[in-house]
Design a protein around this motif. Sequence first.
Motif, PDB file in Angstrom:
ATOM      1  N   THR A  35      -5.004   3.606   0.430  1.00 26.68           N
ATOM      2  CA  THR A  35      -3.662   4.172   0.563  1.00 26.68           C
ATOM      3  C   THR A  35      -3.747   5.697   0.593  1.00 26.68           C
ATOM      4  O   THR A  35      -4.669   6.273   0.019  1.00 26.68           O
ATOM      5  N   ALA A  86       0.239   3.802  -3.123  1.00 25.39           N
ATOM      6  CA  ALA A  86      -0.134   2.506  -3.697  1.00 25.39           C
ATOM      7  C   ALA A  86       0.994   1.954  -4.561  1.00 25.39           C
ATOM      8  O   ALA A  86       1.272   0.752  -4.564  1.00 25.39           O
ATOM      9  N   LEU A  97       3.756   0.692  -2.249  1.00 18.15           N
ATOM     10  CA  LEU A  97       3.335  -0.546  -1.594  1.00 18.15           C
ATOM     11  C   LEU A  97       3.439  -1.724  -2.554  1.00 18.15           C
ATOM     12  O   LEU A  97       3.905  -2.810  -2.186  1.00 18.15           O
ATOM     13  N   ALA A  98       3.020  -1.505  -3.819  1.00 23.02           N
ATOM     14  CA  ALA A  98       3.107  -2.572  -4.822  1.00 23.02           C
ATOM     15  C   ALA A  98       4.549  -2.993  -5.058  1.00 23.02           C
ATOM     16  O   ALA A  98       4.855  -4.195  -5.194  1.00 23.02           O
ATOM     17  N   ILE A 110      -1.760  -5.319 -10.485  1.00 20.49           N
ATOM     18  CA  ILE A 110      -2.039  -4.392  -9.389  1.00 20.49           C
ATOM     19  C   ILE A 110      -2.334  -3.041 -10.019  1.00 20.49           C
ATOM     20  O   ILE A 110      -1.556  -2.533 -10.828  1.00 20.49           O
ATOM     21  N   ALA A 126      -5.179   0.897  -4.050  1.00 21.10           N
ATOM     22  CA  ALA A 126      -4.713  -0.131  -4.975  1.00 21.10           C
ATOM     23  C   ALA A 126      -5.825  -1.149  -5.139  1.00 21.10           C
ATOM     24  O   ALA A 126      -6.707  -1.273  -4.281  1.00 21.10           O
ATOM     25  N   ARG A 129      -1.381 -11.401  -4.312  1.00 24.28           N
ATOM     26  CA  ARG A 129      -0.907 -10.015  -4.327  1.00 24.28           C
ATOM     27  C   ARG A 129      -1.844  -9.120  -3.513  1.00 24.28           C
ATOM     28  O   ARG A 129      -1.389  -8.234  -2.791  1.00 24.28           O
ATOM     29  N   ARG A 130      -3.129  -9.366  -3.609  1.00 28.22           N
ATOM     30  CA  ARG A 130      -4.076  -8.616  -2.787  1.00 28.22           C
ATOM     31  C   ARG A 130      -3.806  -8.872  -1.305  1.00 28.22           C
ATOM     32  O   ARG A 130      -3.783  -7.935  -0.499  1.00 28.22           O
ATOM     33  N   LEU A 163      -0.640  -7.035  -0.198  1.00 30.66           N
ATOM     34  CA  LEU A 163      -0.875  -5.591  -0.064  1.00 30.66           C
ATOM     35  C   LEU A 163      -1.635  -5.275   1.221  1.00 30.66           C
ATOM     36  O   LEU A 163      -1.303  -4.330   1.947  1.00 30.66           O
ATOM     37  N   ARG A 192       0.097  -2.985   4.124  1.00 33.37           N
ATOM     38  CA  ARG A 192      -0.304  -1.578   4.266  1.00 33.37           C
ATOM     39  C   ARG A 192      -0.259  -1.175   5.734  1.00 33.37           C
ATOM     40  O   ARG A 192      -0.462  -1.984   6.640  1.00 33.37           O
TER      41      ARG A 192
END
Length: 361
Positions: free
Chosen positions: A77, A83, A86-87, A197, A216, A222-223, A226, A230
């Motif tokens: 990021t 980051a 984005l989270a 995160i 991040a 969740r990964r 992201l 992104r």
Amino acid sequence: MHPESVRTGERVPHGGETNRDVLDFSANTNPSTPGGVEEAYEVALERSRRYPDDDYPDYRAAAAEFVGCEPERVIPTPGGLAAIRLAMEITLEPGDDALVLSPSFGEYAREVRLQGASPRFVPHDEILATEGSVLEDCALAVICTPNNPTGEAADPETLAAFAARCSEAGTTLLVDEAFLGFTDLPSAAGLDDDCVIVARSLTKLFGLPGLRAGFAVASGDRRDALETARRAWSLGTPAARVGAHCLRRDEFVRETRERVANERDRLHTALERRFDVAPSDAPFLLVDVGDRDVDDVIVSAREDGVAVRDATTFRGLDSHVRVAVKDRESNDRLLAALGVLEADGSEGDGTAEAADDETHE
């Protein structure tokens, strides 16, 4: 982002001094940068004639080694704040609540509101004890370690226990580690819990805030979210190549940690002669100026060529400034500007304090 929330939202104040003739203690960045940065940037600039490799394999590998995780868990990021946003974008929906520590970095609450959600503030020294229905009612909990502006780092075992409770409650835990690199504490990336995160910033530790490089770290769904969300080419070539170079400068990091710890202790001891100073694990100190006028303290320091951060912009603080920890010579200039040391390095005689008291009678 929620369109209506964007239209009604506001920006928040930050430290950072653009006048290069003023010594900047308002932003908590390393006054030093690793060797070889200029050469790395020069090579990267030439390679910027092409788009960067959107997989960023070298940057991911360097970041993963730095925090102790697998490279595929790293999401590049443009800075730590990117980051954080984005989270929140992949976590929050309009109407959600998010648990936010207070006082802390003002961008957390702002970013929550930009998603159409509502921040639920909890005292910074109580948030890690939160459990039960409070967690279950919140889609997100935000931790900053060390916390800005109070300076305390979260105990790793306490943080791990809190992460476990977040996982049980179905709450995403966002851990902002922008200043953790100044300590030898382990990253929450090592928890490898799907609810966690981690947001990291390179630019404070390596003294390059204008570079805008961060990342991040997450696992599982969740990964994947992201990575999907992104932006393409989320890091410019200079940020990616210089960032990877910096992340591998182990000796520089060790020397920085030692200098910051020593100078922070020295500053804390000196500043306590005139002010109440919070204990800190960070490259900054929160200073309560008491019944002195905060604006007067800031203006007086600036007249001596030193900028300090007005901490009354943080929620719940009304008599505080925040000062960064820099090199010894610069720190002495700060102490002189705050009336703790004379210009020749000797202890102040309290004249400045007496003048302040007389002014406010």
